[in-house]
Write an enzyme that holds these catalytic residues in place. Structure first.
Site, PDB file in Angstrom:
ATOM      1  N   ASP A 172       1.179  -0.882  -0.014  1.00 42.99           N
ATOM      2  CA  ASP A 172      -0.353  -0.095   0.038  1.00 42.99           C
ATOM      3  C   ASP A 172       0.768   1.151   0.105  1.00 42.99           C
ATOM      4  O   ASP A 172       1.423   1.430   0.337  1.00 42.99           O
ATOM      5  CB  ASP A 172      -0.771  -0.151   1.160  1.00 42.99           C
ATOM      6  N   GLY A 189      -4.840   1.106 -14.174  1.00 48.40           N
ATOM      7  CA  GLY A 189      -6.200   0.964 -13.829  1.00 48.40           C
ATOM      8  C   GLY A 189      -7.264   1.116 -14.522  1.00 48.40           C
ATOM      9  O   GLY A 189      -7.129   1.044 -15.948  1.00 48.40           O
ATOM     10  N   SER A 238      -1.117   5.059 -14.712  1.00 47.74           N
ATOM     11  CA  SER A 238      -2.882   4.770 -15.835  1.00 47.74           C
ATOM     12  C   SER A 238      -2.884   3.372 -15.884  1.00 47.74           C
ATOM     13  O   SER A 238      -4.221   3.253 -17.278  1.00 47.74           O
ATOM     14  CB  SER A 238      -1.916   5.359 -17.430  1.00 47.74           C
ATOM     15  N   ASN A 255      -6.153  11.924 -10.586  1.00 44.36           N
ATOM     16  CA  ASN A 255      -6.566  12.661 -12.543  1.00 44.36           C
ATOM     17  C   ASN A 255      -6.481  14.383 -12.653  1.00 44.36           C
ATOM     18  O   ASN A 255      -5.712  15.081 -12.133  1.00 44.36           O
ATOM     19  CB  ASN A 255      -8.200  12.633 -12.489  1.00 44.36           C
ATOM     20  N   ASP A 272      -5.319   7.229  -6.204  1.00 48.01           N
ATOM     21  CA  ASP A 272      -6.067   8.810  -5.949  1.00 48.01           C
ATOM     22  C   ASP A 272      -7.304   8.994  -4.801  1.00 48.01           C
ATOM     23  O   ASP A 272      -6.733   9.649  -3.904  1.00 48.01           O
ATOM     24  CB  ASP A 272      -6.566   8.966  -7.195  1.00 48.01           C
ATOM     25  N   TYR A 292      -7.353   3.605 -16.631  1.00 48.59           N
ATOM     26  CA  TYR A 292      -6.899   4.532 -17.964  1.00 48.59           C
ATOM     27  C   TYR A 292      -6.534   3.622 -18.486  1.00 48.59           C
ATOM     28  O   TYR A 292      -6.246   3.826 -19.799  1.00 48.59           O
ATOM     29  CB  TYR A 292      -5.944   5.519 -17.027  1.00 48.59           C
TER      30      TYR A 292
END
Length: 167
Positions: free
Chosen positions: A9, A118, A116, A23, A33, A120
């Site tokens: 984590d 996940g 990017s 984002n 995020d 994205y």
């Protein structure tokens, strides 16, 4: 520069800075995020709102608030659209800009998530190759940060990154 790959984590990493796969609004979201915003507390969102967002491929730095990390470096990764809209170049820029901010702020350690990959949809193997190549290239200059950690949330991501270092 030393480079590590861990399964874990990112919000629990005790480093100078963790990277937020943000984002463009920098106002929180899902995945990494959202986890970073929740762990850091409301001060992070308040500071992010003063930054005017972040264009794709760029990076901005904030305090870490309730995190172990002193700073959060936010970068807006590209949304995968088949690879024909400069997504690899934007992703490379994300890593490069984060490393430059770490260097410019004299940070000695930084932890990266898988940017990017996940929601994205950037292909995981290709993203990992870009990440590792960019970090190694930056590290060859001998400048800070001294330690880079790739923090993989899933075993699949961890195995992809480990394979890049075992060859």
């Amino acid at each position: 520069m030393t480079v590590e790959v861990i399964l874990g984590d990112i919000t629990r990493c005790d480093v100078d800075a963790i990277v937020n796969a943000a984002n463009r609004s920098l106002c929180g979201g899902g995945g990494v995020d959202g986890a970073i915003h929740r762990a850091a507390g409301p001060g992070l969102l308040k500071e992010c709102r003063t930054l005017g967002g972040c264009p794709t491929g760029e990076a901005k730095i904030t305090k870490g608030y309730r995190l172990s990390a002193r700073y959060v470096i936010h970068t807006a990764g590209p949304v995968w659209a088949g690879g024909h809209k400069k997504e690899p170049e934007f992703l490379r820029s994300c890593y490069q800009k984060c490393l430059e901010l770490a260097r410019d702020n004299e940070l000695t350690s930084i932890a990266f998530p898988c940017i990017s990959t996940g929601i994205y949809r950037f292909p995981k193997e290709k993203a990992a190759e870009i990440a590792v190549e960019t970090v190694k290239s930056f590290g060859s200059s001998g400048s800070v940060p001294e330690k880079v950690i790739f923090v993989c949330f899933s075993k699949e991501d961890y195995d992809i990154y480990r394979s890049l270092f075992s060859g």
